[in-house]
Design a protein around this motif. Structure first.
Motif, PDB file in Angstrom:
ATOM      1  N   ARG A   3      -9.324  16.587  -7.442  1.00  0.00           N
ATOM      2  CA  ARG A   3      -9.077  15.343  -7.434  1.00  0.00           C
ATOM      3  C   ARG A   3      -7.529  15.433  -6.630  1.00  0.00           C
ATOM      4  O   ARG A   3      -7.522  14.543  -5.773  1.00  0.00           O
ATOM      5  CB  ARG A   3      -8.824  14.886  -8.975  1.00  0.00           C
ATOM      6  N   ARG A  26       0.658  -1.082  -0.043  1.00  0.00           N
ATOM      7  CA  ARG A  26      -0.049   0.068   0.084  1.00  0.00           C
ATOM      8  C   ARG A  26       0.965   1.157   0.077  1.00  0.00           C
ATOM      9  O   ARG A  26       0.731   2.310  -0.578  1.00  0.00           O
ATOM     10  CB  ARG A  26      -1.035   0.008   1.175  1.00  0.00           C
ATOM     11  N   ALA A  33      -8.694  15.247  -3.017  1.00  0.00           N
ATOM     12  CA  ALA A  33      -9.092  14.167  -2.692  1.00  0.00           C
ATOM     13  C   ALA A  33      -7.891  13.097  -2.442  1.00  0.00           C
ATOM     14  O   ALA A  33      -7.913  12.237  -1.601  1.00  0.00           O
ATOM     15  CB  ALA A  33     -10.050  13.492  -3.851  1.00  0.00           C
ATOM     16  N   VAL A  34      -6.943  13.221  -3.195  1.00  0.00           N
ATOM     17  CA  VAL A  34      -5.875  12.326  -3.381  1.00  0.00           C
ATOM     18  C   VAL A  34      -4.851  12.805  -1.980  1.00  0.00           C
ATOM     19  O   VAL A  34      -4.317  11.760  -1.551  1.00  0.00           O
ATOM     20  CB  VAL A  34      -4.777  12.391  -4.499  1.00  0.00           C
ATOM     21  N   ASN A  35      -4.864  14.076  -1.868  1.00  0.00           N
ATOM     22  CA  ASN A  35      -4.049  14.311  -0.783  1.00  0.00           C
ATOM     23  C   ASN A  35      -4.952  13.830   0.570  1.00  0.00           C
ATOM     24  O   ASN A  35      -4.130  13.332   1.426  1.00  0.00           O
ATOM     25  CB  ASN A  35      -4.148  15.758  -0.262  1.00  0.00           C
ATOM     26  N   SER A  36      -6.275  13.837   0.557  1.00  0.00           N
ATOM     27  CA  SER A  36      -6.921  13.419   1.526  1.00  0.00           C
ATOM     28  C   SER A  36      -6.628  11.823   1.839  1.00  0.00           C
ATOM     29  O   SER A  36      -6.425  11.296   2.949  1.00  0.00           O
ATOM     30  CB  SER A  36      -8.542  13.434   1.634  1.00  0.00           C
ATOM     31  N   ASN A  37      -6.428  11.091   1.162  1.00  0.00           N
ATOM     32  CA  ASN A  37      -6.242   9.485   0.960  1.00  0.00           C
ATOM     33  C   ASN A  37      -4.794   9.395   1.226  1.00  0.00           C
ATOM     34  O   ASN A  37      -4.544   8.315   2.056  1.00  0.00           O
ATOM     35  CB  ASN A  37      -6.374   8.938  -0.738  1.00  0.00           C
ATOM     36  N   GLN A  65      -2.928   5.230   8.640  1.00  0.00           N
ATOM     37  CA  GLN A  65      -2.711   3.737   8.553  1.00  0.00           C
ATOM     38  C   GLN A  65      -1.472   3.183   8.832  1.00  0.00           C
ATOM     39  O   GLN A  65      -1.216   2.101   9.757  1.00  0.00           O
ATOM     40  CB  GLN A  65      -3.527   2.999   7.444  1.00  0.00           C
ATOM     41  N   GLY A 121       1.148   4.182  -2.637  1.00  0.00           N
ATOM     42  CA  GLY A 121       0.705   5.714  -2.591  1.00  0.00           C
ATOM     43  C   GLY A 121       1.766   6.477  -3.050  1.00  0.00           C
ATOM     44  O   GLY A 121       1.337   7.804  -3.454  1.00  0.00           O
ATOM     45  N   ASN A 147      -4.700   9.756   5.039  1.00  0.00           N
ATOM     46  CA  ASN A 147      -5.293   8.240   5.452  1.00  0.00           C
ATOM     47  C   ASN A 147      -4.371   7.372   5.399  1.00  0.00           C
ATOM     48  O   ASN A 147      -4.133   6.520   6.293  1.00  0.00           O
ATOM     49  CB  ASN A 147      -6.735   7.727   4.727  1.00  0.00           C
ATOM     50  N   ALA A 148      -3.428   7.070   4.310  1.00  0.00           N
ATOM     51  CA  ALA A 148      -2.797   6.073   4.357  1.00  0.00           C
ATOM     52  C   ALA A 148      -1.551   6.186   5.302  1.00  0.00           C
ATOM     53  O   ALA A 148      -0.923   5.387   5.591  1.00  0.00           O
ATOM     54  CB  ALA A 148      -1.989   6.059   2.764  1.00  0.00           C
ATOM     55  N   ASN A 150       1.390   9.545  -5.626  1.00  0.00           N
ATOM     56  CA  ASN A 150       1.606  10.872  -5.304  1.00  0.00           C
ATOM     57  C   ASN A 150       2.551  11.558  -6.570  1.00  0.00           C
ATOM     58  O   ASN A 150       2.489  12.599  -6.933  1.00  0.00           O
ATOM     59  CB  ASN A 150       2.640  10.732  -4.038  1.00  0.00           C
TER      60      ASN A 150
END
Length: 694
Positions: A447, A395, A450-454, A461, A399, A457-458, A403
């Motif tokens: 977008r 993962r 949204a990707v920065n938000s993902n 995690q 990511g 989150n990564a 990026n």
């Protein structure tokens, strides 16, 4: 009931001069106890025939359970109570029955049934409340008494978290009792005794008999095994007075409490060598209506065997030991030890020697089974952890790639924006197209957000994964140390029982030494995260003694026609070093020699000069293939494709040599087999100080 090992050691102090009169078989004794309660059982069953009210029938079944407390005969009556409770839709009565099932099956060490009924309590209560706490108590107890310390510790952690959450003094006291019992089980009596003040003031004042029994039994035994016999006597007398006061006359565990009070008196009078009191309380244990459980019968048979052993009644000792050997296998080595001592006392040396060998074999089997079970559990957890780590790494790589792609996309979008602005000044006719492009840029920006938000989150995690890894290491630290501590404790027990047999004493000393080595190495592997030279534990030791011990421990691994040779010009060589790492290095080298030497000799040679103490391990085996003198020390490297093992032994030796600022190499000039030479600096401490200054 809780400390059968300590009871065994305690009875060794009993002097000759008393035999338990009226030898009856253990089965006959239990049958007589059943006969005592049969009349009351018949009366209650007649009352049951005329009872029609459900609550009255529930009360009669409850009285029947008291007669057969913790016996298999109690289970059908609990089941009848449970049927009535369910029909009345009384949740508290239903939970009472489930907890009774946990208690009963706990007394028979039936882990699966305790798990089943504890799960039912948890489903109803949601993991909260008085019933759940008691069910969890019985579950933890049955787990650690069956040697499953990993699960017992995990369950106890859950109970401790609940205690912190609810701030309830009863829950805190139960947690303290369980911790004290586990410390006592692991022979850490000082820690068990320290916990007395946390649970005794709370539980001893409760109206329920089972709470009072927890408090007094744990506190009395903790004081006794800490050597505070006067405090132990004070507590048991106080407990005895409570029972005589009539406060617990209707309590279901009343007869069991009387049994345990007599048992505690018996322990103290044995310690004080009061023969008359010993006989009195051995008889008194059977004068109430308590039907003994399996543990109770084991206690009585063991006590009677020890008394008859000191009196020299070999046949009576053999009768009770034969019964004990049909029971729990994990204590067979202790029973064989009692039998060996009895034979030795009357001069039957061949039988005594055989019994000691049987005790050693039984102990070895117990330790091997424990280690195999723990290694399997560790392997399963390690595999699961590796799979989760690999998934997290995948993962993370995805990511990072995403990026990079998004960064390039944003750069291209910005470049397009500049081009469109330039075209706007050149030609107003393309304004509509520019607006469309701006709209697309806004979409791209969304977008990107949204990707920065993902990505955030990564990262979160990943941090959670690191936290889980740290928790995993902490848990594994406890799980590995627990069985090793148990091995060390049992080796001390075996050593104490073999004081008069030099050969057995020598063997048990080797077991203890290697157990200590294994425990220290595990502690170093888990706790010392950084491989720094400053982590060495230096002390001044006689390395000739360490070398001879390492060589002698090899005797069980070599072929019959291989001779062990030790050579050193000096009777004593003092050296400042890390004892356990040096012993591990020598043990690995000697074990390697034993694996590849089928005949001839294995020699451990020590030489001393101004700068080094040189250890040479010389064998007459197959030798090291030419050209592999250096590569043999690399990780996973083997002497040949057919060689067994992991290929890590010599790699570990080279690592230890570097930590000790020494030199480890193969002497290529020796052609009769293999010769490994390790040069240990005589000024190790000074070299380490110089390194720190640099």
């Amino acid at each position: 009931m809780r400390r059968i090992v300590q009871i065994l050691l305690l009875f060794v102090m009993l002097v000759p001069g008393v035999a338990y009169a009226g030898m009856e078989s253990i089965v006959d004794i239990k049958r007589k106890q059943y006969d005592k309660v049969r009349p009351k059982q018949e009366i209650l069953l007649r009352d049951l025939q005329g009872a029609t009210d459900p609550r009255e029938r529930y009360h009669i079944y409850d009285e029947l359970t008291k007669l057969f407390y913790n016996q298999i005969d109690e289970v059908p009556y609990i089941e009848k109570k449970l049927e009535i409770a369910i029909s009345l839709e009384e949740r508290n009565l239903e939970l009472d029955c489930y907890v009774d099932m946990c208690r009963n099956y706990n007394s028979f060490d039936n882990i699966e049934m305790v798990r089943e009924y504890c799960a039912k309590v948890e489903r109803i209560t949601g993991g909260k409340g008085h019933h759940w706490m008691l069910a969890k108590y019985y579950k933890v107890e049955v787990l650690y008494w069956n040697g499953n310390m990993r699960d017992a510790w995990n369950e106890l952690q859950e109970l401790e978290h609940y205690a912190v959450e609810v701030h309830d003094e009863i829950v805190d006291a139960i947690v303290a009792v369980l911790n004290a019992d586990i410390y006592s089980f692991l022979s850490q009596d000082d820690k068990a005794y320290e916990l007395t003040e946390k649970f005794f003031p709370v539980l001893s004042k409760r109206p329920e008999g089972y709470y009072v029994q927890m408090a007094y039994m744990t506190a009395t035994e903790s004081a006794f095994y800490m050597g505070n016999v006067e405090e132990s006597m004070r507590l048991v007398k106080e407990w005895d007075e409570l029972l005589k006061s009539g406060r617990f006359d209707n309590d279901r565990c009343m007869e069991e409490m009387r049994w345990n009070v007599a048992l505690e008196y018996l322990n103290i009078y044995v310690f004080n060598n009061d023969v008359d009191k010993v006989k009195e309380y051995l008889d008194q244990m059977w004068n109430n209506n308590y039907i003994p459980t399996e543990w109770s019968l084991i206690q009585f048979a063991l006590m009677r065997a020890m008394v008859n052993r000191d009196f020299g009644n070999i046949e009576d000792v053999e009768t009770d030991i034969d019964y004990l050997l049909q029971q729990r296998s994990r204590y067979h080595h202790l029973y064989y030890t009692v039998l060996a001592a009895a034979y030795w006392k009357v001069g039957m040396m061949p039988k005594s020697a055989k019994a000691f060998r049987d005790a050693n074999d039984a102990l070895s089997n117990n330790m091997r089974e424990t280690m195999i079970r723990e290694v399997e559990q560790y392997g399963e957890l390690s595999k699961r952890f590796s799979e989760e780590t690999a998934l997290d790494d995948t993962r993370l790589r995805e990511g990072r790639n995403l990026n990079i792609a998004l960064t390039v996309g944003v750069a291209l979008a910005l470049l397009s924006l500049f081009v469109l602005i330039g075209l706007l000044f050149r030609n107003v006719k393309i304004s509509r197209k520019l607006k469309q492009m701006n709209s697309r840029i806004e979409d791209n920006s969304k977008r990107v957000a949204a990707v920065n938000s993902n990505l955030a989150n990564a990262i979160k995690q990943e941090e959670e994964s690191c936290r889980k890894k740290n928790e995993f290491i902490a848990n594994i630290s406890h799980e590995i140390r627990t069985p090793l501590n148990a091995i060390v404790g049992f080796s001390e027990i075996l050593a104490a029982s073999c004081e008069n047999n030099e050969e057995s004493k020598e063997f048990t000393q080797i077991i203890r030494a290697n157990s200590d080595l294994m425990l220290d190495l595990v502690n170093q592997i888990i706790e010392e995260r950084d491989d720094e030279r400053t982590s060495l534990h230096l002390e001044k030791i006689n390395v000739t003694e360490l070398a001879r011990t390492s060589l002698y421990s090899l005797s069980a691994l070599i072929a019959d026609n291989v001779k062990l040779v030790y050579r050193c010009d000096q009777p004593e060589v003092m050296l400042t070093t890390d004892r356990y790492r040096l012993q591990q290095l020598l043990t690995n080298l000697l074990g390697n020699a034993a694996k590849f030497t089928s005949e001839g000799s294995i020699t451990l040679e020590l030489a001393v000069d101004e700068h080094y103490v040189t250890f040479s391990v010389i064998d007459t085996g197959c030798g090291i293939p030419k050209g592999k003198e250096n590569s043999i020390f690399e990780e996973f490297e083997k002497g040949s494709e057919t060689s067994t093992g992991s290929g890590l032994g010599l790699f570990i030796c080279r690592s230890i040599s570097n930590q000790l600022y020494g030199q480890l190499y193969v002497d290529a000039s020796y052609t009769q087999g293999a010769k490994f030479v390790f040069q240990h600096p005589t000024m190790l401490q000074s070299m380490m100080s110089d390194q720190v200054k640099e």
